[in-house]
Design a protein around this motif. Structure first.
Motif, PDB file in Angstrom:
ATOM      1  N   HIS A 107       0.847  -1.193   0.000  1.00  0.00           N
ATOM      2  CA  HIS A 107       0.000   0.000   0.000  1.00  0.00           C
ATOM      3  C   HIS A 107       0.880   1.240   0.000  1.00  0.00           C
ATOM      4  O   HIS A 107       1.881   1.294   0.678  1.00  0.00           O
ATOM      5  CB  HIS A 107      -0.866  -0.009   1.254  1.00  0.00           C
ATOM      6  N   THR A 164      -2.940  -9.403   6.175  1.00  0.00           N
ATOM      7  CA  THR A 164      -3.338  -8.082   5.682  1.00  0.00           C
ATOM      8  C   THR A 164      -4.713  -7.668   6.204  1.00  0.00           C
ATOM      9  O   THR A 164      -4.982  -6.475   6.347  1.00  0.00           O
ATOM     10  CB  THR A 164      -3.357  -8.048   4.138  1.00  0.00           C
ATOM     11  N   GLU A 165      -5.580  -8.649   6.494  1.00  0.00           N
ATOM     12  CA  GLU A 165      -6.930  -8.315   6.977  1.00  0.00           C
ATOM     13  C   GLU A 165      -6.910  -7.635   8.341  1.00  0.00           C
ATOM     14  O   GLU A 165      -7.517  -6.578   8.508  1.00  0.00           O
ATOM     15  CB  GLU A 165      -7.818  -9.559   6.983  1.00  0.00           C
ATOM     16  N   ARG A 185      -5.443  -4.052   7.901  1.00  0.00           N
ATOM     17  CA  ARG A 185      -6.406  -3.080   7.353  1.00  0.00           C
ATOM     18  C   ARG A 185      -7.477  -2.719   8.379  1.00  0.00           C
ATOM     19  O   ARG A 185      -7.816  -1.552   8.560  1.00  0.00           O
ATOM     20  CB  ARG A 185      -7.061  -3.639   6.093  1.00  0.00           C
ATOM     21  N   ASN A 215      -8.110   0.964  10.020  1.00  0.00           N
ATOM     22  CA  ASN A 215      -9.425   1.610   9.926  1.00  0.00           C
ATOM     23  C   ASN A 215      -9.986   1.938  11.308  1.00  0.00           C
ATOM     24  O   ASN A 215     -10.514   3.030  11.533  1.00  0.00           O
ATOM     25  CB  ASN A 215     -10.409   0.736   9.152  1.00  0.00           C
TER      26      ASN A 215
END
Length: 112
Positions: free
Chosen positions: A4, A74-75, A78, A82
């Motif tokens: 990212h 990655t989940e 992220r 957030n």
């Protein structure tokens, strides 16, 4: 592998197993590292989450996430980012409301 890039953060991911990944976050330090680690560790799919500062003269952190149940690392990253952003926005909104309210109170007080 480059994960990212945005104007505020650049992240690289390295790991043979997608459930056990080290993310390299450039231009970051303990401010993000400790807060993000806290948010990610609240996730029940995460077995381990930690970070290291490579060297005091370098502004990057190695951020390690290990998950269970086949969940890609990655989940939780992220989700943690957030959720941390949401918390920061709530603090900012609360602060701004209190400043406006304090200003109104001071405007209503008679001058001496």
């Amino acid at each position: 592998q480059h994960l990212h890039t945005c104007t505020d953060m650049s992240v690289q991911a390295d790991g043979a197993d997608e459930g056990c990944v080290t993310f390299v976050m450039h231009d970051e330090d303990h401010t993000l590292g400790n807060s993000l680690r806290y948010m990610i560790m609240k996730n029940v799919d995460v077995d381990f989450c930690g970070y290291t500062i490579t060297h005091p003269s370098e502004s990057k952190i190695n951020f390690r996430i290990q998950t269970r149940g086949g969940v890609p690392a990655t989940e939780p990253l992220r989700r943690g980012l957030n959720e941390l952003s949401d918390v920061c926005q709530h603090v900012l909104n609360t602060f701004q409301v209190s400043i406006v309210n304090e200003f109104k109170v001071r405007q209503e007080q008679p001058m001496e």
